[in-house]
Structures are given as C-alpha cells and as structure tokens.
Scaffold this active site. Structure first.
Site, short mmCIF file in Angstrom:
data_model
loop_
_atom_site.label_atom_id
_atom_site.label_comp_id
_atom_site.label_asym_id
_atom_site.label_seq_id
_atom_site.Cartn_x
_atom_site.Cartn_y
_atom_site.Cartn_z
N GLU A 110 -1.72 5.47 10.69
CA GLU A 110 -2.95 5.62 10.56
C GLU A 110 -3.44 6.85 11.23
OE1 GLU A 110 -5.35 3.70 9.00
OE2 GLU A 110 -3.75 2.69 7.85
N TYR A 158 0.80 -1.28 -0.11
CA TYR A 158 0.07 -0.03 0.05
C TYR A 158 0.80 1.13 0.03
CZ TYR A 158 -3.87 2.76 1.72
OH TYR A 158 -4.96 3.75 1.82
N ARG A 162 1.94 2.84 40.15
CA ARG A 162 2.43 3.05 38.81
C ARG A 162 1.81 1.75 37.93
NH1 ARG A 162 8.85 2.91 39.38
NH2 ARG A 162 8.83 3.64 37.33
N THR A 164 1.97 6.96 15.48
CA THR A 164 2.21 7.78 14.18
C THR A 164 1.48 7.16 12.98
OG1 THR A 164 4.47 8.09 15.23
CG2 THR A 164 4.12 8.85 12.98
#
Lengths: 614, 614
Positions: free
Chosen positions: B430, B141, B339, B428
């Site tokens: 899509e 793609y 945490r 980052t």
C-alpha cells in the site's frame, strides 16, 4: 554461489562492473587481509558451491524434521570431505562457514572442545580431546538455564560432591534451573560441559564446569536421570531451526570426581576445594578471542546483505522514465544511496576493526602469559563494546537491506529474511548487548574518576587523558571539504565520547550514592558507551586508510568509505555532537552536505563485485 | 487467548495487577473508543479462542502445504460461524481479525469486493457482487508486477480492445510484466481484478481495472492462456506463508468488453475511450480509508508486542540479588524501561491518531461528495505520511520487544518472531514508506513556497501559517517540569517541523532547477516529512488527553503516556531540535531528565492487563 549468481546476472551487471575505477583484485586482498586469504576462501567457496550435497536452494522449503536431517547429512559430508582432502584447520573452518547451516558441530568444535582445552587439566585433555576429535563423542555447552542467561552467577544447577562415592551429584532443583538453549543438546550430543554450582563440605563455591555424559554411546538414548528435549521452533523459515537447541534436566545424576574441569580449581579426594596456581585472568583471553570472531562475522554477514541489496538496486528500475525510455536504476536515487551506502561503509569499518581485534587478542595473550594485567580491563571494555555495537548495527542493517529490496526482499528467495533470522541472535548470545554496554560504561566511569588522580588511561581509552584539551576544544571545520580531514573527524568523535562520559560521571556524582546514580543514569550510560565504541571503530578505520594499501585506486576508495562511515555516524547521532557543543549546527549541516557529495563520488559499482566473495 | 494466558500467569502477575492505580475497565473503553467496542471485541476474541478449529499453537510447526490447508479450513469455518451466528459486518470483521492468519479471504473481502464497489458501474456491481458475497467466485487484486510495484503507471500488462469481438485481449508482453505478489492468486482465486494498460484505436490510455476469470468454476484448473503459480516461501516460520501470493501470466486472453470496470471511464462498442462524469478524486476517499485502517492495525500489532514484552519483563528476574534473596524484575531496570515504555506510549499515540484519521475519512468523503477538493492534498499528505511513520515505527518496535525478551524472544513460542514477520510487509505494501514520505515532502515544499503568497495552509498544515512566529520563537522551558506543559511541547515540535521544511526549501531553491534540487536533497526531505508527521501524532495525542476522559486515574495515565511519547521522540531526534535552534542543549537535557522521571511515575503495571485485549 557467488560465481553462479554472477553468471546468471552477467548481462544486467556488466555495465556496473565495467565502471569500476580501481583494481578489484587488490581490493579483495585489502578486504580479506592477504592474497592467501582470498585464494583459500575462493577455493573453499567453490568446493561447497559445486557439491550437490551442500545445496541450499531447497532449505527454506523443508519441514523442521527434514531440515534437521539435512543438517546431519551436511555435517557428516563436510567431515568426510575434510578428511578425504586432508584440509588444514583454516580450510576446514572456511568450508564449514560456507556450508552456512547452523548445526551441532558448531558447538562441538566451537564450545565443547575449547572449554576442555581452556579449563581442563593436561590429563583431562589427553583423555577427552582425542574422543572429540574423532567424533567418538559429540559435545555441547550447557550453561544457560530457563531462568538465567546474562547472570551466570545466578545459575541454579548443583554439583554436590559426595565423598562416599568420590563423585559429584548433578541435579536440577527447580523448573527454572533446567538447561535451556544449548545448541546440539536437543538431539545430537552424547556429552556436555555442564555449568553448575559446586557444593562441597556444605559450602557453595559458585559456578564450575563438569563433563557429563547425557546419552548412551550404544543406542543414543538418554542416560538414567537425564531428561532431554528440543525447545521448539525459532525465528525464520530455516535459520536456526537446523539447530537442535535443547532442554536438559538432571535428577541426581552421578559423575566421577575427575569429570570436574580442574585446570583452575579442584576438589580433592577428601572434598577440599583448592585453587590451582593458574591465574583466572587467562579466561579473559578466550573471551577476547570469541568476541573478536563475532566482530569478524558481523562484517561478513553485513557484506552479504549489502551485496544482495546493491545488486538489486543496480538491476531494479522504477520511475523517472522520459517518454517511454528506460526507468531510473533505484541505485541512483539519493534516498536509496543514503540508506545503502553507509551500510556498505559499515561492513568495511567492522572488517578492519575486526582485524585489529585479532591483533589485540595476540597482544593480550602475550601480556597475560607475562602476568601483565595492566591492559586487561581496557581490552575487555573494548571487545565487549565492539561485540555489542557491531552485532546490533549488523542486525539492523540486514533488515534495512531487506527493506531496500522492496517487496522482493520479503521472499525467502532473496536470501535476506533468512540472513536476518540466522544472524540476529548474535545480539543476545555471548553477552546481551545492553548488559555488555553497561559493562563498558562502568569501566568508562571508573576511568573518568581516575583522571584527576593523574592515572593515565591506556589503549583505546588513551584519548581520555587529553581531558583538558577535549573538554574545551572547538571544531575548526569551516567548509564541507574540511570534513574530509581525518584530524577533524577524530577530534570531534573524541570530544563527543569524552564529554558524554564526563557528563554521565557528573550526573552520577550528584546522586545519593554511586550505585543509585549509575542505575538512574543507565540509559545515558548506554549512549555514552556507544559513543566510545564508535570512536574506536572510526579511529581504526582512519588508521587503516593511512597505511600503504597497494592497488590502483584502492586506497582512495577506502578513504571515501571511511569518510562515509564517520559522517554517517555523525549525522545519525547529531544530537550528541550538538548537545555536547563539539560541533556547531552549521558544522553539522556541512558534514551532511559532504556526505551527499561522497555518495556521488564513491565508485560504488565495483563493490558489488567485491563483496560477492563473502 | 488473552484470558487463557491471564489464568496461567495468575500467580506471577497478580502483584502487578493489584498495583494498578486507575480504573482498568475505563482505560479499556478509552483505548477501544466505546463500551460497545470493548464488549464486541471481547465476545469475538472468546469465540475464536474457544473454538478448536481456530487453534494457533501448532501453526509454526506445520509444513507450508499443511499450513495452507489449515488456512483454507479456518476460512471456511469462519464463514460457517458467521452465517450460523448471523454476525454483523463489524462482528464478522473482528472474528476474522482474531483468527489472525493471512489468507485469500482477506483479498476477496478487502480488495476484490471494494474494487468492484468503487470502480464498477451499478450494473457491474449487480452482476458481480452477489457472486462474490456467496463465494460462488473467489477474487483477488492483480496489480503489482515482477518489474513494477511503486510505479503503478509503469505496469506493462496490456488490455487491447478488439472491435471485431467486442472485447479486450489481456496479455503479458514481457517477463517483467508477470503479475507477482497478489495474495489469493497462487491457489485460491477464480477471478481477479487485473490492472493493465488500456489500448484502443492504437492509443495507450494508461492503467485501468478489468475483471478476469482465471480458473475454471468446474475443476479449478487455469483457463487457456493463463499461467499461474505460487511465488514461494516468505519471511518467518508461518506468517504470510499461509497466503498463496502468486504469479500470473496472460497469453492473449480474451474477455468481454463489459468486464472493464467502467465507473470512471469506458470504452464504447466502437472502441472510443470516454470519461464518465464521476470525479476521479473520489478514489482518494478509498485510499484514505485503507491507510486509516493500516494505522489502526499498527496500534493493534504494537500493543500485542508490548503486552508480551511487559509481561515478560514483570516475570523475568535477573541480577541484583542481595544475599540469596530474589533477583530484580527486569521491568525495574531503567535500561529496560527506556526501551519498552516509549513503545507502550507509541501504541497509544498510534491508536488515537488512528481514531482521528477515521474522522478525517468521514470529513474527506463528505467534502468530496460536495465537490469540495480544498483539503484533499493535505488529507493525502497526512494519511500517506501517517501510514509510513506508524508502520515503520511499529515494525521496529516489535523487533525491539522481541529483543527485550532476551533469548526467549527468539523462540516462536514467544509469539514475537511471527508477529514481526507477519507485520513487517506493512512497510512496503500500500505504498513503500520512503516513496510515501517523498510525496509528503513534495506537498510540504509546495506549501512552503505558497506561504509568501499569503495562501493559508489548512488542516494539519495550518501551523505553517505561523511561519513568522515559528522561525523566530525561542523555547521558554526553564525546568524539567516545564516539559510537562503541552504548549511547550507543541511549539517545539511545530518549530522543528517548519524550520526543517523551510531549510529544505531554501536548499532546493539554490539548485539549478527544482527537480534537481529535490533529488539532491531527498534524504533531508525524508527527515523533514517525518518531523511533520510526528508533529501530527503528538498534536492529536495532546488533543485527546485534553478532552474529558472518564474513569478514575485514566486521564492522568494517558497524559503521562502522551508526555513520554513526545519527550522520547524529542530525545531520539535531538539533533533536529538542536540544529534548527528550536531548543538549547540545556533544554534537551531537561527533557531527558523529565523523561526519566516519567518512567518512574507512570503506572505501568496495569497496562499489561489492558493491552491484553488486542
């Protein structure tokens, strides 16, 4: 390297550089501390960049084995150049820094030699240091075990004195007692300073250091009873994989008695344990020194990441094209600025607090020599806390810079993935950041508890003496511009830190006992410690920009950066400031408004030139 | 894999497992969605774990070239097993997921085939899909270019129609127009769906997709006019280095006209550009689908990281030894819990909001087919925002889990460095998370501006219709336990999100023009968008735990996790809640107190068993 990049990028960045509204050379001096520091750094950077043996472009392509060989080659070549060019200690250290590839020499020079200097007697130093200086032996620092890192007192390796042979038997009694992590141990070292429980006359005297030979000086094979190995791959494509972090096990290995490091305590021929008259507090001086250098390194690593991200943001254009014209530089987006510029400001903040720590080290050392221990605890809290806060912030910031470069930041060729992977262990080594912050919190709680007794806190804790005022004070900010007044910033940060500490102390006071209360409130105590340390960073930045700083426009730019740093922290931790009533929601909104204005004002362009030095 | 680990760890974790106070099998079903889902996942995981070809233990040791070969071997073997065992599509997809090594097949199945299905005519599908299904061609793609990622409309590659030859000429006019990043392009693909500017009759019709053959089906060499390469090493020791992300340049490459994907628009034999009657909105359905699967993947990646960190925290002991007795499990430290446990809760939160997105996809698809576009914008905002918030939180959480394993987390053998490096590009790809959040903010601002006109917001924005109430409402919490009431949580989150959005809208309204205002306030808009998305996550979690959930103790545990997630977010973003006056400082302190109590209550031990499935 910086120069090569600059040349290649000339066309794209020229406009940015021309926009600098201050004296760039003077700014370099302000960053580096002196003209001399700029010049020597520049010379060493060029020396490394121009030498093909030190090439870095293929580093992430090499297999682990080839990468390790490459590291050996570079270390040997660096040594050769240092000798050939008769470099000073300062120059040699900078040269190694620009070679920028972790390797066994870091531990040899940075841990093995200092351990002998700090913990060895004069006689021991005379025997071992010349061998180390000439690389006739290669040393590492074997402290951490598979089962014990932070809790050094829990180490399991034993060193049992045997009066029959006048020596110690070094042994690894369990799997978890295996030495694990020491750099340079896996392949390179011939010797190690090994930390082990000293046992004599049937009694365990706790952890002491011993010089132990690991490998033959003839054929480099492990000595009898010594099992050695590399602990495997680590984070990143290259990063710390150039280092032979190792595993080490002892099966009743014998060493002579005089290989115990005996400056602070010794074992006599008869097996009697004796403390020397050297005060143990002297060891704190070394700790302050090591942590000061970690803070300085934080500012260097951060400035490199910010430099890459600023340059990328100046060149990258995306969206905003009108009718087919050029798109907008991503540097001009407020979202990019609000993520990137505070990191640039942080680099300067950490730089200046590092300079100040350097002064503190001298001060502490002088006081220790005069047997004045009055500031020791405060100095310990301050260096431990600064190590924790600056390394965590820097690791996060490098990763943020990577994301700010979009997809391109994910390629090794951006430099950022490796910068992150090689930097991030700083959050864990030399004291896990959470453990260190809890130490800070413990000293804060002690200081709070003594406030009522009238004992005046010293140094970076002196502000806590203003408890009456700070618990009641109301922030006087009325306009966004008021936030440019350092007195308002200073007081808001002092009030926040003090009130958080007092809150914690009160909550602990309600618990059945102090230890239980400390345990239950430890997440809040971490936040309180961070608030205290951020106050120190802001204070030292403010003090710096109130000094004379030569060069056209330099002081103004640094003042802007100081304000960006302070208001960014205020916005990021807005909950602290509001919850403690130090500022009102309206004042918080004004601070955020002023921060936005600063982004537009500060002359960012120039910084990409400036930070390219480091 | 999970099974092997469990066996090896048996002794150390048995006590933790025995402490489970709920029906573990029922919890697995609650996580996976159905008994069937648990069983098929379990079967496929075993299939992969027991097959030596799929071994993973040497993955980070291989050179880039050997790693790539290993990926080809695994892809071929997976294909062989899928055919031999006649696996269903669901089974095949899970098998590939457990092989867990990015490779060209991901793009072939995940992007190339769907692009032809979604954008190709029936005729085109009939021609190309059988070739792809039988792997007679391998597709990728090719959208992103060196100079353009987020701004798809700015792509520079051209596809110019030439009526003389009845075909298109594909060309890369500039360096920045080089296709850059497509997975599977560098080495494996024979074909690509290439996105380029369609030019016909001298007019630029913008970006369209074209099927272009890149390599010979005879000898796999690049076709004339096609330049191909691999773009180099990426973050991590293995991670995405198993993928041949590539670069591609065209020098006037000709393709027949019928290789333009013509479902939505076409070019006639004469060169006329014609839109079909298929509504373009249908493409949104695909986007919702892809982003829904990214949210589901976030919960899987996060649960794997949390599983490792929880197991480590149960086994690792440090400090707290009384008189030589055993030390304290680090899992028992409040700092470790504060945490780690919110990350465990986040994994469940993302899991359930992912399930709900799956429902939304069906709903949107049905509405689109009925040409009902009324919820499209809201659905877009919600999926884009959830993609951004869950992937950012997951990447940060994996890195936090790594740090929670101390030094050991830095070794590749912990699994965490690679999990981070292979996951983090999800922030980052899509849609860059910041760009997506600004899209969410734009829709929020539009919705706010329509509130006065009486237009009722729909779906996840429906709460904004309660503007009169939410702008005035006062939180009624009086005790820490009150924060366990979902109605209080829900209202606090709704008020925070709405007030932040309204604040932004008011500030934008004061600017000279809307666009300028949006630009200046974009950092605040990001925070506003995050608040809106966190509300959705909290809401869907609350809705989930209000349903019937079978199994002893399961519902109670999930309710606890829901409260942990909500109160953790509240504490983390306390500044938002206080600045907007949604809660008082006292109520914020009560929330934090309740959070601490939840850590002690929740039956954490069992989760390490549970999450081992994924």
């Amino acid at each position: 390297m910086a120069m090569d990049h600059a040349a290649a990028e000339g066309d794209h960045l020229a406009a940015e550089r021309a926009a600098a509204r201050f004296d760039v050379e003077a700014m370099k001096v302000a960053w580096a501390g002196s003209r001399h520091a700029v010049d020597v750094a520049d010379r060493m950077a060029r020396l490394v960049a121009s030498d093909p043996v030190f090439r870095k472009d293929n580093r992430t392509m090499l297999s682990r084995k080839d990468l390790f060989k490459d590291t050996l080659r570079k270390a040997a070549h660096a040594w050769k150049r240092i000798v050939e060019l008769r470099l000073t200690e300062e120059e040699a250290s900078l040269l190694r820094q620009y070679v920028d590839q972790p390797g066994y020499v870091d531990l040899h020079w940075g841990m093995f030699v200092p351990a002998i200097k700090g913990q060895g007697t004069e006689e021991q130093q005379k025997k071992w240091l010349p061998l180390a200086y000439k690389f006739q032996i290669i040393g590492c620092y074997a402290q951490t075990e598979l089962g014990h890192g932070s809790n050094v007192q829990g180490l399991e390796t034993t060193a049992t004195f045997d009066p029959k042979t006048d020596g110690f038997v070094i042994h690894s009694p369990t799997l978890t007692s295996s030495k694990w992590w020491p750099g340079g141990l896996g392949k390179a070292s011939t010797h190690a300073v090994v930390y082990a429980r000293l046992i004599t006359e049937g009694k365990d005297y706790g952890i002491h250091g011993f010089i132990v030979q690991l490998r033959s000086l003839e054929d480099h094979s492990p000595l009898p009873g010594v099992t050695l190995g590399d602990i495997g791959g680590k984070f990143g494509s290259g990063a710390y994989n150039s280092m032979d972090n190792g595993v080490l096990r002892f099966d009743h290995v014998r060493i002579p008695r005089d290989q115990m490091l005996m400056r602070l305590s010794q074992v006599t021929r008869e097996g009697k344990y004796v403390n020397s008259d050297v005060p143990k507090q002297l060891l704190y001086g070394t700790m302050v020194y090591v942590r000061q250098s970690i803070v300085a390194d934080a500012s260097k690593a951060l400035s490199r990441a910010v430099c890459i991200a600023v340059r990328y943001s100046a060149i990258r254009k995306q969206f905003g094209s009108q009718d087919g014209g050029p798109e907008t530089q991503v540097l001009n987006y407020r979202t990019q600025q609000s993520r990137l510029f505070p990191l640039l400001a942080s680099a300067y903040a950490f730089r200046f607090v590092g300079d100040w720590l350097n002064w503190l080290y001298t001060d502490v050392t002088q006081k220790l020599e005069a047997k004045d221990y009055s500031t020791l605890q405060e100095a310990h809290a301050c260096t431990a806390g600064l190590k924790a806060v600056t390394t965590s912030a820097t690791a996060d910031a490098i990763e943020e810079c990577r994301k700010l470069c979009g997809g391109h930041g994910y390629l090794n060729s951006s430099g950022l993935p490796e910068l992150f992977a090689v930097y991030v262990p700083a959050c864990t080594y030399e004291g896990d950041n959470v453990v260190l912050l809890l130490q800070v919190a413990r000293i804060l709680m002690k200081t709070v508890s003594q406030l009522t007794s009238g004992k005046q806190p010293v140094g970076t804790m002196a502000y806590m003496g203003k408890v009456q005022h700070l618990m009641q004070s109301k922030c006087a900010v009325k306009t966004a511009e008021d936030w440019l007044n350092p007195a308002f910033i200073q007081e808001a940060f002092e009030a926040r830190a003090l009130r958080m500490a007092v809150n914690c102390a009160q909550n602990i006071g309600q618990a059945a006992n102090q230890e239980e209360g400390f345990y239950e409130r430890s997440p809040d105590l971490l936040e309180s410690a961070v608030a205290h340390i951020q106050l120190i960073i802001v204070t030292k930045f403010i003090e710096k920009v109130q000094q004379d700083i030569p060069g056209h426009g330099v002081k103004e730019q640094l003042q802007n950066l100081c304000n960006v740093y302070a208001l960014y922290i205020l916005h990021k931790h807005l909950g602290d400031f509001l919850a403690t009533g130090c500022i009102t929601p309206k004042q918080g909104a004004l601070a955020n408004e002023q921060l936005g204005k600063l982004y537009a004002q500060v002359c960012w362009s120039l910084f990409l030139l400036l930070v390219s030095l480091f």
